[in-house]
Design a protein around this motif. Structure first.
Motif, mmCIF file in Angstrom:
data_model
loop_
_atom_site.group_PDB
_atom_site.id
_atom_site.type_symbol
_atom_site.label_atom_id
_atom_site.label_comp_id
_atom_site.label_asym_id
_atom_site.label_seq_id
_atom_site.Cartn_x
_atom_site.Cartn_y
_atom_site.Cartn_z
ATOM 1 N N LYS A 87 0.200 -1.071 0.067
ATOM 2 C CA LYS A 87 0.116 -0.041 -0.274
ATOM 3 C C LYS A 87 0.693 1.468 -0.089
ATOM 4 N N PRO A 88 0.672 2.617 -0.715
ATOM 5 C CA PRO A 88 1.314 3.524 -0.601
ATOM 6 C C PRO A 88 1.192 4.356 0.309
ATOM 7 N N GLY A 89 2.239 4.997 0.792
ATOM 8 C CA GLY A 89 2.193 6.045 2.382
ATOM 9 C C GLY A 89 2.190 7.249 1.813
ATOM 10 N N GLY A 90 1.703 8.345 2.994
ATOM 11 C CA GLY A 90 1.792 9.721 2.425
ATOM 12 C C GLY A 90 0.718 9.884 1.337
ATOM 13 N N TYR A 91 1.257 10.806 0.830
ATOM 14 C CA TYR A 91 0.053 11.453 -0.218
ATOM 15 C C TYR A 91 1.160 10.464 -2.053
ATOM 16 N N GLY A 92 1.061 9.756 -1.405
ATOM 17 C CA GLY A 92 1.147 8.729 -2.744
ATOM 18 C C GLY A 92 0.675 7.928 -3.828
ATOM 19 N N GLN A 93 -0.731 8.485 -3.419
ATOM 20 C CA GLN A 93 -1.802 8.403 -4.791
ATOM 21 C C GLN A 93 -1.949 9.639 -5.715
ATOM 22 N N PRO A 94 -1.877 9.020 -6.692
ATOM 23 C CA PRO A 94 -3.099 10.335 -7.939
ATOM 24 C C PRO A 94 -3.738 11.148 -7.175
ATOM 25 N N HIS A 95 -3.534 12.750 -7.094
ATOM 26 C CA HIS A 95 -4.609 12.881 -6.671
ATOM 27 C C HIS A 95 -4.344 14.771 -6.883
ATOM 28 N N VAL A 96 -5.397 15.507 -6.906
ATOM 29 C CA VAL A 96 -5.534 16.945 -7.439
ATOM 30 C C VAL A 96 -5.860 17.663 -6.487
ATOM 31 N N ASP A 97 -4.525 18.643 -6.415
ATOM 32 C CA ASP A 97 -4.200 20.091 -5.300
ATOM 33 C C ASP A 97 -5.832 21.305 -6.218
ATOM 34 N N ILE A 98 -6.401 21.717 -5.263
ATOM 35 C CA ILE A 98 -7.162 22.318 -5.368
ATOM 36 C C ILE A 98 -7.426 23.415 -4.393
ATOM 37 N N HIS A 99 -6.293 24.538 -5.395
ATOM 38 C CA HIS A 99 -6.745 25.805 -3.561
ATOM 39 C C HIS A 99 -7.642 26.822 -4.107
ATOM 40 N N PHE A 100 -8.171 26.977 -2.924
ATOM 41 C CA PHE A 100 -9.450 28.419 -3.297
ATOM 42 C C PHE A 100 -8.527 29.493 -2.386
ATOM 43 N N GLU B 257 -6.866 24.591 0.873
ATOM 44 C CA GLU B 257 -6.421 23.865 -0.091
ATOM 45 C C GLU B 257 -7.330 22.055 0.782
ATOM 46 N N VAL B 258 -8.394 21.730 -0.365
ATOM 47 C CA VAL B 258 -8.414 20.528 -0.336
ATOM 48 C C VAL B 258 -7.897 19.488 -1.928
ATOM 49 N N MET B 259 -7.267 18.189 -1.412
ATOM 50 C CA MET B 259 -6.381 17.482 -2.173
ATOM 51 C C MET B 259 -6.986 16.371 -2.752
ATOM 52 N N PRO B 260 -8.451 16.224 -3.238
ATOM 53 C CA PRO B 260 -8.390 14.649 -3.351
ATOM 54 C C PRO B 260 -7.875 13.910 -4.217
ATOM 55 N N ALA B 261 -7.988 12.515 -3.656
ATOM 56 C CA ALA B 261 -7.759 11.572 -4.437
ATOM 57 C C ALA B 261 -8.138 10.651 -5.438
ATOM 58 N N ILE B 262 -7.524 10.864 -6.839
ATOM 59 C CA ILE B 262 -8.638 10.404 -8.348
ATOM 60 C C ILE B 262 -9.312 9.222 -8.029
ATOM 61 N N GLY B 263 -8.693 8.215 -6.786
ATOM 62 C CA GLY B 263 -9.143 7.545 -6.456
ATOM 63 C C GLY B 263 -10.779 7.321 -5.665
ATOM 64 N N ILE B 264 -11.226 8.612 -5.097
ATOM 65 C CA ILE B 264 -12.159 9.264 -4.140
ATOM 66 C C ILE B 264 -13.818 8.763 -4.766
ATOM 67 N N VAL B 265 -13.364 8.988 -6.592
ATOM 68 C CA VAL B 265 -14.787 8.466 -7.102
ATOM 69 C C VAL B 265 -14.895 7.128 -7.079
ATOM 70 N N ARG B 266 -14.324 6.176 -6.884
ATOM 71 C CA ARG B 266 -14.724 4.861 -7.022
ATOM 72 C C ARG B 266 -15.203 4.959 -4.935
ATOM 73 N N ALA B 267 -14.302 5.280 -4.160
ATOM 74 C CA ALA B 267 -14.431 4.560 -3.322
ATOM 75 C C ALA B 267 -16.041 5.349 -2.457
#
Length: 363
Positions: A110-123, A265-275
């Protein structure tokens, strides 16, 4: 000294002026590379829980897992969610992630840290022009990370010039409640963004921003070597370093610069849609956003991150749940229901959950 000029593109605006949708919902529409039509939405349909979020097509969002060229765009915001004036949306070009990370996904773990593909959205509370004027110059780490235009972007924590030091000046403690600076991986000050402060929950032992090593360097450096060794074309070499799991694929970050809060900022992983679609996460999913003891701006302040999948409409929304602060007209300030605090979610075992959340990373 490095100045990045026009490194952050302003997305093509199909409708630059706010669009009244229904009820009290306004939005701006934009054409964004790889994502197609995207809306930045100010949603007041629930007075007790106003929201500011990015709305994207779910297929386009999940297809980002195949994009390796990065993404940096600024989207003007509707005027109805002050103090926020734009959203800076970025997607990394180094295996679609950024540190803290440990590269263990390359070893079948399993990846540790923020090692999953994700988008950084800074408001951001500054306009696009103000943000770029403030944060376009620092002494950068070379070699170091780059943006989608190929420009170096990480500010050197050891540089002593005035322009660079401004990136590392934090606001007063009561404005950064629940967040702290993380000095691992060369710190996290980025041109165009400011300094990224991590939530204390992520920095605590077991959190995704907490890395420990029994390896040669005895520090985060071993995690960096594990990850970058594979990214640079080699095999995974275990250096005895691990970062905590990022089990829900969402994190709140605070953006600061020269003693000011620049954005939330929010950091949603790409895989959150599947979750969200599978039930691994409740839909919508709200995670507590640390609230400051004091705010330097008036308007709507975040109390939770927001992730919602409308499977029938093929729409994914991600952003902030907010509450109004003076001097805005009074609203119902009831705490939005069902806000999850990290570490409380027990819907699935963390090990299996982390595997399910992260799509394959190509390198």
């Amino acid at each position: 000294m490095k100045t990045v000029v026009l490194a952050i593109a302003i997305a093509t605006a199909d409708a630059f002026s706010p669009i009244m949708d229904s009820g009290s919902v306004t939005s701006t529409s934009h054409t964004v590379p790889h994502l197609g039509n995207v809306k930045l939405v100010c949603d007041h349909s629930e007075k007790a829980a106003p929201k500011l979020y990015l709305e994207v097509d779910t297929a386009a969002w999940e297809a980002l897992g195949q994009v390796m060229t990065g993404l940096d765009v600024s989207l003007p915001a509707p005027p109805d969610c002050p103090p926020f004036k734009h959203a800076l949306v970025t997607y990394g070009i180094v295996s679609q992630t950024h540190p803290p990370w440990d590269g263990r996904q390359f070893n079948g773990e399993k990846p540790g840290g923020y090692g999953q593909p994700h988008v950084d959205i800074h408001f951001m509370v500054k306009s696009i022009e103000e943000q770029e004027a403030l944060t376009s110059t620092c002494t950068t780490v070379d070699p170091g990370p780059t943006n989608s235009a190929g420009a170096l972007i990480q500010c050197s924590e050891t540089a002593t010039d005035e322009a660079t030091r401004k990136f590392f000046i934090e606001p007063p403690p009561d404005q950064v409640t629940g967040f702290a600076q993380d000095t691992s991986f060369g710190n996290h000050a980025i041109i165009g963004h400011g300094l990224h402060l991590m939530p204390l929950s992520d920095l605590a032992p077991g959190g995704p921003a907490h890395c420990q090593s029994t390896g040669p360097e005895g520090s985060w450096v071993d995690c960096m070597n594990q990850f970058m060794g594979v990214v640079m074309g080699g095999d995974f070499v275990d250096q005895g370093c691990t970062c905590g799991p990022w089990t829900d694929g969402m994190t709140a970050i605070l953006n600061v610069y020269n003693g000011e809060v620049l954005g939330n900022e929010v950091m949603p992983a790409i895989g959150i849609v599947r979750a969200l679609g599978s039930g691994a996460l409740p839909n919508p999913y709200l995670e507590e956003y640390p609230t400051a003891g004091k705010y330097s701006t008036s308007g709507y302040q975040p109390v939770a991150t927001y992730s919602y999948l409308n499977a029938d409409a093929h729409i994914f929304r991600t952003g902030l749940v907010q509450q109004a602060s003076t001097p805005l007209p009074p609203l119902d300030h009831a705490q939005p229901p069902n806000i999850k605090r990290r570490g409380v979610i027990t819907v699935r075992p963390a090990v299996a959950f982390a595997h399910d959340l992260a799509p394959p990373i190509k390198h």
